[in-house]
Design a protein around this motif. Structure first.
Motif, PDB file in Angstrom:
ATOM      1  N   ARG A 110     -45.284   2.612 -29.347  1.00  0.00           N
ATOM      2  CA  ARG A 110     -44.517   2.981 -28.151  1.00  0.00           C
ATOM      3  C   ARG A 110     -43.713   1.803 -27.605  1.00  0.00           C
ATOM      4  NH1 ARG A 110     -46.095   7.934 -26.210  1.00  0.00           N
ATOM      5  NH2 ARG A 110     -44.028   7.840 -25.262  1.00  0.00           N
ATOM      6  N   ASP A 111     -43.557   0.766 -28.399  1.00  0.00           N
ATOM      7  CA  ASP A 111     -42.716  -0.368 -28.015  1.00  0.00           C
ATOM      8  C   ASP A 111     -41.297   0.144 -27.743  1.00  0.00           C
ATOM      9  OD1 ASP A 111     -41.007  -2.624 -28.005  1.00  0.00           O
ATOM     10  OD2 ASP A 111     -42.386  -3.748 -29.265  1.00  0.00           O
ATOM     11  N   PRO A 112     -40.735  -0.132 -26.555  1.00  0.00           N
ATOM     12  CA  PRO A 112     -39.421   0.444 -26.209  1.00  0.00           C
ATOM     13  C   PRO A 112     -38.230  -0.295 -26.804  1.00  0.00           C
ATOM     14  CG  PRO A 112     -40.233  -0.888 -24.393  1.00  0.00           C
ATOM     15  CD  PRO A 112     -41.326  -0.883 -25.437  1.00  0.00           C
ATOM     16  N   LYS A 113     -38.436  -1.213 -27.747  1.00  0.00           N
ATOM     17  CA  LYS A 113     -37.316  -2.024 -28.208  1.00  0.00           C
ATOM     18  C   LYS A 113     -36.217  -1.190 -28.862  1.00  0.00           C
ATOM     19  CE  LYS A 113     -38.996  -3.482 -32.805  1.00  0.00           C
ATOM     20  NZ  LYS A 113     -39.306  -4.664 -33.642  1.00  0.00           N
ATOM     21  N   PHE A 114     -36.577  -0.089 -29.547  1.00  0.00           N
ATOM     22  CA  PHE A 114     -35.540   0.728 -30.169  1.00  0.00           C
ATOM     23  C   PHE A 114     -34.875   1.648 -29.148  1.00  0.00           C
ATOM     24  CE2 PHE A 114     -37.874  -0.557 -33.979  1.00  0.00           C
ATOM     25  CZ  PHE A 114     -36.817  -0.987 -34.762  1.00  0.00           C
ATOM     26  N   ASP A 115     -35.626   2.074 -28.126  1.00  0.00           N
ATOM     27  CA  ASP A 115     -34.994   2.813 -27.026  1.00  0.00           C
ATOM     28  C   ASP A 115     -33.888   1.961 -26.415  1.00  0.00           C
ATOM     29  OD1 ASP A 115     -36.928   5.341 -26.199  1.00  0.00           O
ATOM     30  OD2 ASP A 115     -38.051   3.678 -27.059  1.00  0.00           O
ATOM     31  N   LYS A 116     -34.206   0.695 -26.157  1.00  0.00           N
ATOM     32  CA  LYS A 116     -33.230  -0.206 -25.547  1.00  0.00           C
ATOM     33  C   LYS A 116     -32.074  -0.490 -26.506  1.00  0.00           C
ATOM     34  CE  LYS A 116     -32.749  -4.597 -23.090  1.00  0.00           C
ATOM     35  NZ  LYS A 116     -31.440  -4.862 -23.679  1.00  0.00           N
ATOM     36  N   LEU A 117     -32.384  -0.703 -27.781  1.00  0.00           N
ATOM     37  CA  LEU A 117     -31.334  -0.994 -28.751  1.00  0.00           C
ATOM     38  C   LEU A 117     -30.321   0.145 -28.814  1.00  0.00           C
ATOM     39  CD1 LEU A 117     -30.056  -2.607 -31.067  1.00  0.00           C
ATOM     40  CD2 LEU A 117     -31.676  -1.490 -32.624  1.00  0.00           C
ATOM     41  N   ILE A 118     -30.803   1.381 -28.926  1.00  0.00           N
ATOM     42  CA  ILE A 118     -29.887   2.515 -29.040  1.00  0.00           C
ATOM     43  C   ILE A 118     -29.140   2.746 -27.731  1.00  0.00           C
ATOM     44  CG2 ILE A 118     -29.738   5.000 -29.456  1.00  0.00           C
ATOM     45  CD1 ILE A 118     -32.099   4.697 -31.375  1.00  0.00           C
ATOM     46  N   ALA A 119     -29.839   2.587 -26.593  1.00  0.00           N
ATOM     47  CA  ALA A 119     -29.171   2.751 -25.295  1.00  0.00           C
ATOM     48  C   ALA A 119     -28.057   1.727 -25.133  1.00  0.00           C
ATOM     49  CB  ALA A 119     -30.178   2.619 -24.163  1.00  0.00           C
ATOM     50  N   ASP A 120     -28.315   0.494 -25.548  1.00  0.00           N
ATOM     51  CA  ASP A 120     -27.284  -0.541 -25.446  1.00  0.00           C
ATOM     52  C   ASP A 120     -26.112  -0.240 -26.370  1.00  0.00           C
ATOM     53  OD1 ASP A 120     -28.798  -1.896 -23.600  1.00  0.00           O
ATOM     54  OD2 ASP A 120     -29.558  -3.406 -25.002  1.00  0.00           O
ATOM     55  N   MET A 121     -26.393   0.283 -27.559  1.00  0.00           N
ATOM     56  CA  MET A 121     -25.322   0.657 -28.477  1.00  0.00           C
ATOM     57  C   MET A 121     -24.484   1.787 -27.893  1.00  0.00           C
ATOM     58  SD  MET A 121     -27.617   0.499 -31.959  1.00  0.00           S
ATOM     59  CE  MET A 121     -26.518   1.545 -32.929  1.00  0.00           C
ATOM     60  N   ARG A 122     -25.156   2.798 -27.356  1.00  0.00           N
ATOM     61  CA  ARG A 122     -24.448   3.947 -26.809  1.00  0.00           C
ATOM     62  C   ARG A 122     -23.649   3.599 -25.565  1.00  0.00           C
ATOM     63  NH1 ARG A 122     -28.413   8.969 -26.234  1.00  0.00           N
ATOM     64  NH2 ARG A 122     -26.590   9.646 -25.043  1.00  0.00           N
ATOM     65  N   ALA A 123     -24.064   2.550 -24.846  1.00  0.00           N
ATOM     66  CA  ALA A 123     -23.389   2.184 -23.601  1.00  0.00           C
ATOM     67  C   ALA A 123     -21.990   1.641 -23.841  1.00  0.00           C
ATOM     68  CB  ALA A 123     -24.222   1.156 -22.833  1.00  0.00           C
ATOM     69  N   VAL A 124     -21.743   1.058 -25.005  1.00  0.00           N
ATOM     70  CA  VAL A 124     -20.431   0.501 -25.335  1.00  0.00           C
ATOM     71  C   VAL A 124     -19.733   1.461 -26.292  1.00  0.00           C
ATOM     72  CG1 VAL A 124     -19.187  -1.426 -26.349  1.00  0.00           C
ATOM     73  CG2 VAL A 124     -21.248  -1.853 -24.986  1.00  0.00           C
ATOM     74  N   LYS A 125     -18.703   2.114 -25.810  1.00  0.00           N
ATOM     75  CA  LYS A 125     -18.029   3.152 -26.585  1.00  0.00           C
ATOM     76  C   LYS A 125     -17.032   2.542 -27.566  1.00  0.00           C
ATOM     77  CE  LYS A 125     -20.168   6.123 -23.968  1.00  0.00           C
ATOM     78  NZ  LYS A 125     -21.387   5.737 -23.228  1.00  0.00           N
ATOM     79  N   ASP A 126     -17.011   3.109 -28.780  1.00  0.00           N
ATOM     80  CA  ASP A 126     -16.003   2.685 -29.745  1.00  0.00           C
ATOM     81  C   ASP A 126     -14.739   3.527 -29.558  1.00  0.00           C
ATOM     82  OD1 ASP A 126     -16.365   5.153 -31.077  1.00  0.00           O
ATOM     83  OD2 ASP A 126     -17.767   4.300 -32.528  1.00  0.00           O
ATOM     84  N   GLU A 127     -13.737   3.264 -30.383  1.00  0.00           N
ATOM     85  CA  GLU A 127     -12.439   3.918 -30.197  1.00  0.00           C
ATOM     86  C   GLU A 127     -12.535   5.430 -30.360  1.00  0.00           C
ATOM     87  OE1 GLU A 127      -8.573   4.217 -29.113  1.00  0.00           O
ATOM     88  OE2 GLU A 127      -9.828   2.406 -29.073  1.00  0.00           O
ATOM     89  N   GLY A 128     -13.347   5.883 -31.320  1.00  0.00           N
ATOM     90  CA  GLY A 128     -13.495   7.325 -31.515  1.00  0.00           C
ATOM     91  C   GLY A 128     -14.139   8.001 -30.321  1.00  0.00           C
ATOM     92  N   GLU A 129     -15.145   7.361 -29.752  1.00  0.00           N
ATOM     93  CA  GLU A 129     -15.802   7.923 -28.568  1.00  0.00           C
ATOM     94  C   GLU A 129     -14.840   7.945 -27.390  1.00  0.00           C
ATOM     95  OE1 GLU A 129     -20.417   6.773 -28.663  1.00  0.00           O
ATOM     96  OE2 GLU A 129     -19.114   5.043 -28.978  1.00  0.00           O
ATOM     97  N   LEU A 130     -14.086   6.864 -27.216  1.00  0.00           N
ATOM     98  CA  LEU A 130     -13.115   6.811 -26.123  1.00  0.00           C
ATOM     99  C   LEU A 130     -12.077   7.914 -26.260  1.00  0.00           C
ATOM    100  CD1 LEU A 130     -11.790   5.494 -23.665  1.00  0.00           C
ATOM    101  CD2 LEU A 130     -10.687   3.861 -25.217  1.00  0.00           C
ATOM    102  N   MET A 131     -11.613   8.168 -27.473  1.00  0.00           N
ATOM    103  CA  MET A 131     -10.612   9.218 -27.684  1.00  0.00           C
ATOM    104  C   MET A 131     -11.173  10.589 -27.315  1.00  0.00           C
ATOM    105  SD  MET A 131      -8.773   8.031 -31.246  1.00  0.00           S
ATOM    106  CE  MET A 131      -7.876   9.585 -31.344  1.00  0.00           C
ATOM    107  N   ALA A 132     -12.423  10.862 -27.687  1.00  0.00           N
ATOM    108  CA  ALA A 132     -13.026  12.153 -27.361  1.00  0.00           C
ATOM    109  C   ALA A 132     -13.167  12.313 -25.855  1.00  0.00           C
ATOM    110  CB  ALA A 132     -14.389  12.274 -28.045  1.00  0.00           C
ATOM    111  N   ILE A 133     -13.581  11.250 -25.165  1.00  0.00           N
ATOM    112  CA  ILE A 133     -13.753  11.322 -23.714  1.00  0.00           C
ATOM    113  C   ILE A 133     -12.400  11.466 -23.026  1.00  0.00           C
ATOM    114  CG2 ILE A 133     -14.535  10.024 -21.690  1.00  0.00           C
ATOM    115  CD1 ILE A 133     -16.807   8.925 -23.481  1.00  0.00           C
ATOM    116  N   ARG A 134     -11.389  10.781 -23.538  1.00  0.00           N
ATOM    117  CA  ARG A 134     -10.039  10.955 -22.980  1.00  0.00           C
ATOM    118  C   ARG A 134      -9.583  12.407 -23.099  1.00  0.00           C
ATOM    119  NH1 ARG A 134      -6.663   6.736 -21.751  1.00  0.00           N
ATOM    120  NH2 ARG A 134      -7.195   4.619 -22.449  1.00  0.00           N
TER     121      ARG A 134
END
Length: 350
Positions: A110-134
């Motif tokens: 139950r070590d949360p290190k991967f929860d944090k890793l994925i949350a941090d990755m998802r927090a910074v949007k790449d160009e494809g994600e930005l285009m979808a949100i736009r």
């Protein structure tokens, strides 16, 4: 480096990460489904999917192997995994109990290190994600322009909500980003009020909080408009909220601490005499889920990064009288932010 490769490099031999949450599954595979799991080891990654989705997943998923799976537990046991990391945010006590029974001999971590890793990755949007949100926000702005011409005395909150939702679906929204909020008159003092059969009346404020969904990604926007006329007090409250939002927007950039941005807007509202009337956070990140991390609130100490997408939504709510909220969605850059929301913010009186 791919998203899955970033996870692999944090695993040791004999270890694996099990991803079951829908948002994280889609983030890692690009594939939407109501069920399934992603099993990642140091050497491989597999999407474990049932018969309903197997054919489509096999044709579309390129980031990992697609496996027709009847039992996730059997797949884990057959993989020789001795240590299994779980998603702390998603695993229920009942599911944990089943895992303990089915996976005897496998250490459940139950070590949360991967929860944090994925949350941090998802927090910074790449160009494809930005285009979808736009694209999602473009539909949302179009929805606001449309509904302005449809609001009139006698229509109910629920009728306006349905009209807005159906229009946005016709414009290309895959579905609603969340249950739309359309509240008027006294109901507008409820930050998350549910649309009712209340009929719009002259002198009402109407607060509308809504968003589209494109390629799984959400948009989020709120506007408050008036019908017929407004009182001096209504106008003063609206201008206070707008001033608070503009002040916060002007200070957003990479390197700023989230709670400090919240404080900018909150101080303006409280100094105007509305202490206690702004009871929620200033905003939140948006992505595959409508509420993601980080957040603008009084306690979040996260430092903003370029690529974060945040809402900025101050409000004032006067109990059993009326409320105002104005919400934009912004893309954080190194030296400021780009406002993705194009709709008018000056007080509109219909």
């Amino acid at each position: 480096m791919s998203r899955i490769e970033k996870i692999k490099q944090n695993l040791c031999d004999g270890e694996a990460l099990l991803i079951k949450s829908a948002a994280n599954r889609r983030y890692l595979t690009g594939f939407p489904s109501s069920a399934g799991a992603v099993l990642i080891t140091r050497k491989c990654a597999r999407l474990l999917i049932d018969f309903r989705y197997f054919e489509k997943a096999r044709a579309e998923v390129k980031t990992c192997e697609v496996v027709l799976c009847r039992s996730v537990y059997d797949e884990i046991k057959a993989s020789g995994i001795t240590r299994l990391y779980l998603e702390n945010e998603d695993v229920s006590l009942a599911e944990l109990s089943r895992m303990e029974q089915k996976l005897l001999g496998t250490e459940l971590l139950r070590d949360p290190k991967f929860d944090k890793l994925i949350a941090d990755m998802r927090a910074v949007k790449d160009e494809g994600e930005l285009m979808a949100i736009r694209r999602a926000q473009k539909i949302t702005d179009e929805g606001f322009s449309y509904i302005l011409g449809r609001i009139e005395e006698g229509r109910t909150e629920r009728d306006i909500m349905l009209d807005l939702e159906f229009f946005m679906r016709r414009q290309g929204s895959e579905g609603v980003a969340f249950d739309f909020i359309v509240v008027s008159g006294k109901n507008s003092s409820l930050p998350h009020g549910v649309p009712t059969e209340r009929k719009i009346e002259k002198g009402d404020f109407i607060t509308m909080d809504f968003g589209a969904r494109v390629e799984g990604y959400c948009s989020d926007m709120t506007r408050t408009v008036a019908v017929g006329n407004v009182s001096e007090e209504q106008s003063a409250v609206y201008e206070t909220v707008l001033s608070a939002q503009k002040a916060a927007l002007a200070e957003i950039k990479a390197g700023r601490v989230c709670r400090d941005i919240d404080k900018i807007a909150r101080d303006i509202i409280e100094n105007a005499g509305y202490t206690g009337a702004f009871g929620h956070g200033l905003g939140h990140s948006v992505g595959l889920e409508i509420h993601e991390n980080p957040s603008f609130n009084t306690v979040c100490e996260t430092t903003l990064k370029a690529g974060n997408i945040m809402t900025v939504e101050p409000g004032i709510y006067l109990e059993n009288r009326f409320g105002v909220r104005i919400e934009d969605m912004v893309y954080v850059t190194e030296d400021g932010c780009i406002n993705l929301t194009r709709s008018e913010k000056k007080l509109i009186i219909l």
